[in-house]
Scaffold this active site. Sequence first.
Site, PDB file in Angstrom:
ATOM      1  N   LYS A   9      12.247 -37.756   5.845  1.00  0.00           N
ATOM      2  CA  LYS A   9      12.756 -38.448   4.657  1.00  0.00           C
ATOM      3  C   LYS A   9      14.108 -37.896   4.224  1.00  0.00           C
ATOM      4  O   LYS A   9      14.995 -38.642   3.827  1.00  0.00           O
ATOM      5  CB  LYS A   9      11.757 -38.341   3.502  1.00  0.00           C
ATOM      6  N   LYS A  21       4.681 -50.501  12.788  1.00  0.00           N
ATOM      7  CA  LYS A  21       3.600 -50.759  11.831  1.00  0.00           C
ATOM      8  C   LYS A  21       4.135 -51.571  10.658  1.00  0.00           C
ATOM      9  O   LYS A  21       5.317 -51.480  10.305  1.00  0.00           O
ATOM     10  CB  LYS A  21       2.934 -49.463  11.384  1.00  0.00           C
ATOM     11  N   LYS A  37       6.230 -51.375   3.837  1.00  0.00           N
ATOM     12  CA  LYS A  37       7.042 -51.941   2.752  1.00  0.00           C
ATOM     13  C   LYS A  37       8.529 -51.783   3.055  1.00  0.00           C
ATOM     14  O   LYS A  37       9.347 -52.500   2.504  1.00  0.00           O
ATOM     15  CB  LYS A  37       6.682 -51.322   1.401  1.00  0.00           C
TER      16      LYS A  37
END
Length: 327
Positions: free
Chosen positions: A111, A194, A197
């Site tokens: 991240k 996958k 969002k």
Amino acid sequence: MRVLSGIQPTADSFHLGNYLGALRQWVLLQETHETYYMVVDLHAITVEQDPKVLRQRTRVSAAQLLALGVDPDRSALFVQSHVPEHAQLSWVLECQTGFGEASRMTQFKDKAARQGTEHASVGLFTYPILQAADILVYQANEVPVGEDQRQHLELSRNLAQRFNRRYGKTFTVPEPHIVKDTAKIYDLQDPAAKMSKSASSPNGLIELLEDPKRSAKKIRSAVTDTGREIAFDPEGKAGVSNLLTIHSALSGQSIPELEAAYEGKGYGDLKKDVAEVLVEFVTPFQDRVRSYLDDIAELDKVLARGAERARAVAAETLSLVYDRIGF
Ligand code: ADP
Ligand code: NA
């Protein structure tokens, strides 16, 4: 046996992957476990959030959980920030965690690499320690975990064991709960990735609160392959297999049953039916969400009751921890 799980209020809607991969199990676990479920707004602010949007998404998340079948009489359903013991225990655990140990958390590295390490918040860095506090403060025996959360659960286990060794038996050491019947759902436009969002194309993502007609259209335009046979083959026929998985999870028919039923039929027939079972599922779900959101005062009351139940347990653990460390 006690189970704890949480979900972030960082999107306007949960998506089909969240439901079939995680939230459906939350509902099932209520049958066999003492369940603690929370909307993790403390985790959400590790990246910048607009206050109005965060407040709205927190309520909409709770309404969706209720509409999916989380029963506030059986589960403690609450908002993480309403239980201050999470943050209080987190500080204590931060002081038990090595800097090097925290630095090895791969999710932070991923991240932070995306945001630039210089700009990533310290909260994003200590996120797994807050997660450990979430689990340990309830003395949870089991935590449902996907592959991406394994390292974080390992940290929680290490911190529990370390604290118990240093200060005497205080925490239950949590085990992963290997969830049965979870389905991994893939992006409709890119069935190698996958469903997420943060999908690159909005057409790859089914949001539970979007217009069901829009969802049906996305299913009908899902990427498949140039073959004709409807068979479950995730390597060779990823798109078709994803559609079969979605159909099976929502209709309860097994994959072999579906393969047999579609013998001699085309991809168009499969897509039409998947769209139909999906619309049948989301339409009443959306009605329920709307009715929870029509009465915010009642929804807030449900969440306040959940927080009270959670706090009864969390406060007991924190008081023991404070005593152990000499406060
Ligand atoms: P996203 O990947 O969209 O950001 P989160 O990371 O917030 O979703 O995931 C919330 C929960 O939903 C987690 O338990 C995660 O394992 C599950 N989940 C997310 N996407 C999928 C998917 N495509 N298939 C199955 N489960 C998923
Ligand atoms: Na994610």
